[in-house]
Scaffold this motif. Structure first.
Motif, PDB file in Angstrom:
ATOM      1  N   GLU A 142       0.822  -1.200   0.000  1.00 21.37           N
ATOM      2  CA  GLU A 142       0.000   0.000   0.000  1.00 21.37           C
ATOM      3  C   GLU A 142       0.866   1.264   0.000  1.00 21.37           C
ATOM      4  O   GLU A 142       0.577   2.241  -0.690  1.00 21.37           O
ATOM      5  CB  GLU A 142      -0.937  -0.001   1.205  1.00 21.37           C
ATOM      6  N   LEU A 154      -4.799   0.577  -1.684  1.00 22.12           N
ATOM      7  CA  LEU A 154      -5.175  -0.652  -2.368  1.00 22.12           C
ATOM      8  C   LEU A 154      -6.578  -1.121  -2.009  1.00 22.12           C
ATOM      9  O   LEU A 154      -7.031  -2.146  -2.477  1.00 22.12           O
ATOM     10  CB  LEU A 154      -4.177  -1.766  -2.026  1.00 22.12           C
ATOM     11  N   SER A 208      -7.635  -6.412   0.706  1.00 17.14           N
ATOM     12  CA  SER A 208      -7.855  -5.307  -0.205  1.00 17.14           C
ATOM     13  C   SER A 208      -9.358  -5.117  -0.465  1.00 17.14           C
ATOM     14  O   SER A 208      -9.853  -4.000  -0.571  1.00 17.14           O
ATOM     15  CB  SER A 208      -7.063  -5.591  -1.486  1.00 17.14           C
ATOM     16  N   LYS A 212      -8.067  -3.777   5.280  1.00 19.20           N
ATOM     17  CA  LYS A 212      -7.091  -4.592   5.996  1.00 19.20           C
ATOM     18  C   LYS A 212      -7.572  -4.963   7.398  1.00 19.20           C
ATOM     19  O   LYS A 212      -7.654  -6.134   7.756  1.00 19.20           O
ATOM     20  CB  LYS A 212      -5.769  -3.826   6.065  1.00 19.20           C
TER      21      LYS A 212
END
Lengths: 485, 120
Positions: A142, A154, A208, A212
């Protein structure tokens, strides 16, 4: 040269002699007698809900040099990089290393990490949120994406269905228990690498897709598992300022214990790293996530299943019934779950449970069983860690089995007889009985919180005592069984 | 009042569990270490008797016959002995480590049987 890494089924050969019958009976008697002690010693006060968060604790970050050491970017970043490095070593050794004999992947994964890191988490503290290789890789990716101009990072920003709770983790754990205990190739380095890679794809994609932290809390099975063990641990992280947690879905103001999302978000001055008594993290009044009781029972059944597989009773079951290992690994947790729910129901009948739903009680009491699972896991595996675990010293010198000697330790032979058989017996029984007493104490403490009435709490605990004694005697019984293959 | 109650509970538990321990614990096996010898035969990759059980400190002598050339390895003690068919081979050692140890065919790493050394 004859020492070899763990091979074949389970964790390789055991060096433990089954505990003798008299000691098994003694342990069982002690479990029954000691079950009444937490009840007999409990105070008759009615507790307040948030009291559960107020236990003696000592902030290690209050000491300047400790804060400098534990908060140093060098140490934390180093640990995270080391974790990713070890993950890559396992995958590479699994793919290209020697497939039979010398290979670091099976010993590292099953003994050093699964058993060793698990013990560390329960006895010291949960480092997994820091070193989780998938979390680290995701952060790195990321960071890179942001640097390349992807503002949003992301995340795909999908909403996680709340009703699903931690059921994805339950599913993954079941697969993991199957892989560990039933799948005959669980020690083949290549299989370990394939499973690790497959799981990485799922985890990275889900992180993603749902975000997270959301996925780590609900679906990443090792985060959920080590999080559970970490509740037992004598350390915790907290956030001082209540208002950071206002919009957190996992904790709340004043209730921010081991909420790593908040912990990471706040200013370093607002962080606490506390020492606390063992097991208090298991009686915190938290919002119950769907699937949490099933997860705890699955963990308990999983560690039991591992031992049960080596008993003559199990051989008999496989011989005379259509049940095989794979069916067993699914049926045993269900059996445990049904028994558990039955006893929770009985506990409500005895103690009265109006005002709170059955589901709430089932979720809350489940945590009280965690010490029984930890105690059994330790009793069953600590000798493996002490003896087979020594293999890691030679394996780090030759991780792929290609005849290297990186650190000059490739020829290291494990020392047997680190602990004598009678010490093993006594310590196994002691561990299991101590875990049992903590479990009884926790269940009582949880019932006081939910029922708010010492008399009803006392009555509600009578069925729970029977349940705890049942589990404990089962654990002892397995350790007393002759080992068969 | 609370303290007295706690003291009584602890006292009762200690007495009951302590008493039970001495009641249940068996006497140690009489006599010191002995010399033990076993006739062992290996057929089709299985040892008979399958399990050899001795007490710690015993001097163990295994006299082994095998139906084919076998390299015997006693795990933990790390003793090795080649056994040829038709010839009785002997493995001797002092059982100073307690525990359960595999006796294996060193070539195939298959388990032939088990040596169990019990504490005194």
């Amino acid at each position: 040269m004859c020492a070899r890494p763990a091979t074949a089924h389970g964790f390789g050969p055991t060096y433990d002699i089954p505990i003798p019958l008299w000691l098994y009976l003694y342990g069982a008697a002690a479990a029954v007698v000691l079950a009444f002690v937490p009840l007999a010693l409990s105070t008759r006060k009615t507790p307040v809900a948030d009291d559960a968060y107020e236990y003696p604790r000592f902030d290690l970050f209050g000491i300047r040099w400790l804060r400098n050491v534990f908060g140093s970017r060098l140490l934390l970043g180093g640990l995270r990089a080391l974790s990713v490095f070890l993950f890559l070593v396992v995958v590479i050794s699994g793919l290209v290393g020697l497939q039979s004999g010398f290979n670091i992947a099976p010993t590292f994964v099953w003994i050093t990490w699964w058993v060793g890191f698990g013990f560390f988490t329960a006895l010291v503290g949960n480092l997994w949120p820091l070193v989780n290789p998938w979390g680290v890789l995701f952060d790195w990716a990321e960071g890179l994406a942001r640097r390349l101009g992807l503002r949003a990072g992301l995340g795909l920003g999908e909403t996680y269905p709340r009703a699903l709770g931690i059921w994805p983790a339950v599913g993954f754990y079941l697969v993991f228990v199957w892989f560990e205990n039933v799948f005959s190739g669980s020690y083949v380095p290549r299989n370990i690498a394939f499973f690790a890679l497959g799981y990485s794809l799922i985890t990275l994609y889900a992180m993603s897709y749902f975000g997270k932290e959301t996925w780590l809390r609900h679906g990443e099975v090792f985060s959920v598992f080590f999080g559970l063990l970490g509740r037992f641990a004598p350390t915790e992280v907290r956030v001082k300022t209540p208002n950071v947690c206002l919009d957190c879905e996992a904790c709340g103001p004043g209730r921010c214990v081991n909420c790593y999302a908040c912990f990471r978000r706040v200013d370093p001055d607002e962080r606490e790293l506390n020492l606390r008594p063992f097991a208090v993290g298991l009686r915190l009044p938290e919002r119950a996530v769907p699937g949490v009781a099933a997860f705890v029972i699955l963990v308990l059944a999983g560690v039991t299943f591992d031992g049960l597989l080596e008993t003559p009773l199990w051989l008999e079951v496989v011989r005379v019934t259509p049940v095989d290992q794979t069916l067993g690994v699914m049926l045993l947790p269900m059996m445990f779950f049904v028994i558990y729910l039955g006893f929770v129901r009985l506990s409500l009948v005895f103690g009265g449970g109006e005002g709170a739903s059955f589901g709430r009680f089932a979720a809350a009491y489940a945590f009280s069983l965690v010490p029984i699972a930890i105690a059994y896991q330790m009793a069953h595996y600590y000798t493996y860690l002490l003896i087979q675990g020594q293999m890691i010293f030679s394996l780090i010198s030759d991780p792929l089995g290609w005849g290297w000697n990186l650190f000059g330790t490739a020829g290291f032979d494990p020392r047997y007889g680190v602990v004598g058989a009678s010490f093993v017996w006594y310590s196994q029984v002691a561990l299991i009985v101590v875990g049992h007493v903590i479990a009884v104490y926790l269940a009582h403490s949880i019932s006081l919180r939910l029922l708010r009435d010492p008399k009803r709490a006392f009555r509600s605990q009578l069925p729970m005592l029977v349940l705890m004694v049942l589990y404990t005697i089962t654990s002892l019984w397995i350790l007393a069984q002759p080992i068969v293959k | 009042m609370e303290v007295t109650r706690a003291a009584i509970v602890v006292l009762v538990v200690v007495l009951v569990l302590g008493g039970l321990f001495f009641l249940l614990r068996p006497d140690t096996p009489d006599g010191g270490p002995r010399a033990r010898s076993f006739d062992v035969s290996i057929e089709d990759g299985k040892m008979s008797p399958e399990e050899i059980s001795v007490n710690r400190g015993d001097t163990v002598m295994l006299r082994i016959d095998a139906d084919e050339l076998t390299e015997i390895h006693v795990h933990g003690y790390d003793v090795e002995q080649q056994v040829e068919p038709g010839k009785t081979a002997e493995i001797g050692f002092e059982a100073d480590l307690t525990g359960r140890f595999e006796i294996e065919d060193h070539e195939t790493e298959e388990e032939l049987g088990v040596l169990q050394v019990r504490p005194r």
